[in-house]
Design an enzyme around this catalytic site. Structure first.
Site, PDB file in Angstrom:
ATOM      1  N   SER A 109      26.965 -38.457 -12.504  1.00  0.00           N
ATOM      2  CA  SER A 109      28.404 -38.741 -12.791  1.00  0.00           C
ATOM      3  C   SER A 109      29.402 -37.615 -12.301  1.00  0.00           C
ATOM      4  O   SER A 109      30.340 -38.071 -12.069  1.00  0.00           O
ATOM      5  CB  SER A 109      28.446 -38.902 -14.330  1.00  0.00           C
ATOM      6  OG  SER A 109      27.910 -37.638 -15.118  1.00  0.00           O
ATOM      7  N   THR A 110      28.994 -36.384 -12.138  1.00  0.00           N
ATOM      8  CA  THR A 110      29.571 -35.440 -11.287  1.00  0.00           C
ATOM      9  C   THR A 110      29.863 -35.758 -10.138  1.00  0.00           C
ATOM     10  O   THR A 110      31.158 -35.614  -9.452  1.00  0.00           O
ATOM     11  CB  THR A 110      29.120 -34.081 -11.721  1.00  0.00           C
ATOM     12  OG1 THR A 110      28.624 -33.784 -13.048  1.00  0.00           O
ATOM     13  CG2 THR A 110      29.940 -32.920 -11.426  1.00  0.00           C
TER      14      THR A 110
ATOM     15  N   ASP B 171      25.987 -31.420  -4.852  1.00  0.00           N
ATOM     16  CA  ASP B 171      25.244 -32.203  -5.933  1.00  0.00           C
ATOM     17  C   ASP B 171      25.056 -31.615  -7.264  1.00  0.00           C
ATOM     18  O   ASP B 171      25.821 -30.386  -7.586  1.00  0.00           O
ATOM     19  CB  ASP B 171      23.446 -32.187  -5.458  1.00  0.00           C
ATOM     20  CG  ASP B 171      22.712 -33.325  -6.381  1.00  0.00           C
ATOM     21  OD1 ASP B 171      23.456 -33.987  -7.274  1.00  0.00           O
ATOM     22  OD2 ASP B 171      21.632 -33.297  -6.150  1.00  0.00           O
TER      23      ASP B 171
ATOM     24  N   ALA C 119      23.756 -30.955 -11.625  1.00  0.00           N
ATOM     25  CA  ALA C 119      22.558 -30.363 -12.010  1.00  0.00           C
ATOM     26  C   ALA C 119      22.459 -30.502 -13.560  1.00  0.00           C
ATOM     27  O   ALA C 119      23.458 -30.991 -14.161  1.00  0.00           O
ATOM     28  CB  ALA C 119      22.476 -29.019 -11.832  1.00  0.00           C
TER      29      ALA C 119
ATOM     30  N   LYS D 224      16.770 -30.396 -12.236  1.00  0.00           N
ATOM     31  CA  LYS D 224      17.694 -31.649 -11.646  1.00  0.00           C
ATOM     32  C   LYS D 224      16.501 -33.013 -11.968  1.00  0.00           C
ATOM     33  O   LYS D 224      15.515 -32.700 -12.102  1.00  0.00           O
ATOM     34  CB  LYS D 224      17.738 -31.501 -10.289  1.00  0.00           C
ATOM     35  CG  LYS D 224      18.892 -30.604 -10.034  1.00  0.00           C
ATOM     36  CD  LYS D 224      19.555 -30.561  -8.596  1.00  0.00           C
ATOM     37  CE  LYS D 224      19.792 -31.830  -7.937  1.00  0.00           C
ATOM     38  NZ  LYS D 224      20.511 -32.757  -8.426  1.00  0.00           N
TER      39      LYS D 224
ATOM     40  N   GLY E  97      17.623 -35.821 -13.844  1.00  0.00           N
ATOM     41  CA  GLY E  97      18.004 -36.461 -15.017  1.00  0.00           C
ATOM     42  C   GLY E  97      18.344 -37.915 -14.523  1.00  0.00           C
ATOM     43  O   GLY E  97      18.226 -38.755 -15.287  1.00  0.00           O
TER      44      GLY E  97
ATOM     45  N   GLU F  79      16.998 -35.803  -3.338  1.00  0.00           N
ATOM     46  CA  GLU F  79      17.803 -34.699  -3.627  1.00  0.00           C
ATOM     47  C   GLU F  79      17.266 -33.322  -3.071  1.00  0.00           C
ATOM     48  O   GLU F  79      17.881 -32.656  -2.291  1.00  0.00           O
ATOM     49  CB  GLU F  79      18.276 -34.414  -5.100  1.00  0.00           C
ATOM     50  CG  GLU F  79      19.101 -35.542  -5.532  1.00  0.00           C
ATOM     51  CD  GLU F  79      19.359 -35.654  -7.088  1.00  0.00           C
ATOM     52  OE1 GLU F  79      20.210 -36.088  -7.467  1.00  0.00           O
ATOM     53  OE2 GLU F  79      18.526 -34.736  -7.731  1.00  0.00           O
TER      54      GLU F  79
HETATM   55  C1  5RP Z   1      20.419 -36.750 -10.626  1.00  0.00           C
HETATM   56  C2  5RP Z   1      20.541 -35.422 -10.883  1.00  0.00           C
HETATM   57  C3  5RP Z   1      21.983 -35.181 -11.402  1.00  0.00           C
HETATM   58  O1  5RP Z   1      22.370 -34.290 -10.690  1.00  0.00           O
HETATM   59  C4  5RP Z   1      21.915 -34.476 -12.834  1.00  0.00           C
HETATM   60  O2  5RP Z   1      21.201 -35.525 -13.710  1.00  0.00           O
HETATM   61  C5  5RP Z   1      23.414 -34.301 -13.226  1.00  0.00           C
HETATM   62  O3  5RP Z   1      24.100 -35.640 -13.531  1.00  0.00           O
HETATM   63  P1  5RP Z   1      25.380 -35.727 -14.261  1.00  0.00           P
HETATM   64  O4  5RP Z   1      26.289 -35.090 -12.920  1.00  0.00           O
HETATM   65  O5  5RP Z   1      25.452 -37.227 -14.406  1.00  0.00           O
HETATM   66  O6  5RP Z   1      25.366 -34.874 -15.447  1.00  0.00           O
HETATM   67  O7  5RP Z   1      19.906 -34.377 -10.810  1.00  0.00           O
HETATM   68  O8  5RP Z   1      18.729 -36.921 -10.226  1.00  0.00           O
END
Ligand code: 5RP
Length: 217
Positions: A30-31, A81, A83, A94, A96, A103
């Protein structure tokens, strides 16, 4: 400030690292979605992007940004990216979003890894967020048993999730990772592990923590 607002500010700040003519490595989550939306504003200045997931590819293409193959681009100058956790040495958890393997490949291929996070992701010690491990499906139980014996952490199968590479995810709960480089190396050795969501051997180079103003570490 809401967590989403902090993510947006971090994503937009990362645009400052994009230079003319670049092919930009793009992570997932989402970020990163905020970063992709901001990247659309400078899309005429870049050659294209290398994407870490089908999800990011779809968003990049929807903005008219060309998505290129890493095999054709060679080394990248920049990777952006998010995290799930980040410690004081810019080492990360990473995965999630289940995109950890691609990545990790793009992070390794990139000169500068800019990690964009909201303040809740900052931790003194990695491990409160369950550590994702991508596994070949037939090795799921084997890998789970070996990780339990090796780390004491509790592996939980992320049932129903299939990665972009056709594999499965184990999330390891209850860890306190005092030696992230060693744990990354040891888990990587287990047959059936595709990759582990510890980014310690190759940490981020720059961390942007979203806020007003964003902080650059
Ligand atoms: C995906 C990841 C994402 O960078 C991590 O989960 C962070 O996600 P978000 O920006 O939604 O909090 O590693 O595999």
């Amino acid at each position: 400030m809401s967590q989403n607002e902090a993510k947006r500010l971090a994503g937009e700040k990362a645009i400052e690292y994009v230079e003319d003519g670049m092919i930009v490595g793009v992570g997932t989550g989402s970020t990163v979605a905020y970063f992709i939306d901001a990247l659309a504003g400078v899309k005429d200045r870049i050659k294209g992007a290398v994407s870490s997931s089908e999800q990011s590819t779809a968003r990049l293409r929807a903005h008219g940004i060309e998505v290129m193959e890493l095999n054709h681009t060679g080394k990248l100058a920049l990777y952006v990216d998010g995290a799930d956790e980040c410690d004081g040495y810019k080492r990360l958890i990473k995965g999630g979003g289940a995109a950890l393997t691609r990545e990790k490949i793009i992070a390794e291929a990139s000169e500068t890894f800019v990690c964009i996070i909201d303040p809740a992701k900052q931790v003194p010690v990695l491990g409160k967020f369950p550590l994702p491990v991508e596994v070949i499906p037939m090795a799921r139980s084997l890998v789970a048993r070996e990780i339990l014996a090796m780390t004491g952490g509790q592996p939980v199968w992320r049932d129903g999730v299939v990665t972009d590479n056709g594999n499965w995810i184990l999330d390891i709960h209850g860890l306190s990772i005092v030696d992230p480089v060693g744990m990354e190396r040891d888990i990587n050795q287990i047959p059936g592990v595709v990759s582990v969501g510890l980014f310690a051997r190759r940490p981020a180079d720059v961390v942007i923590v979203g806020g007003q103003p964003p902080r650059v570490l």
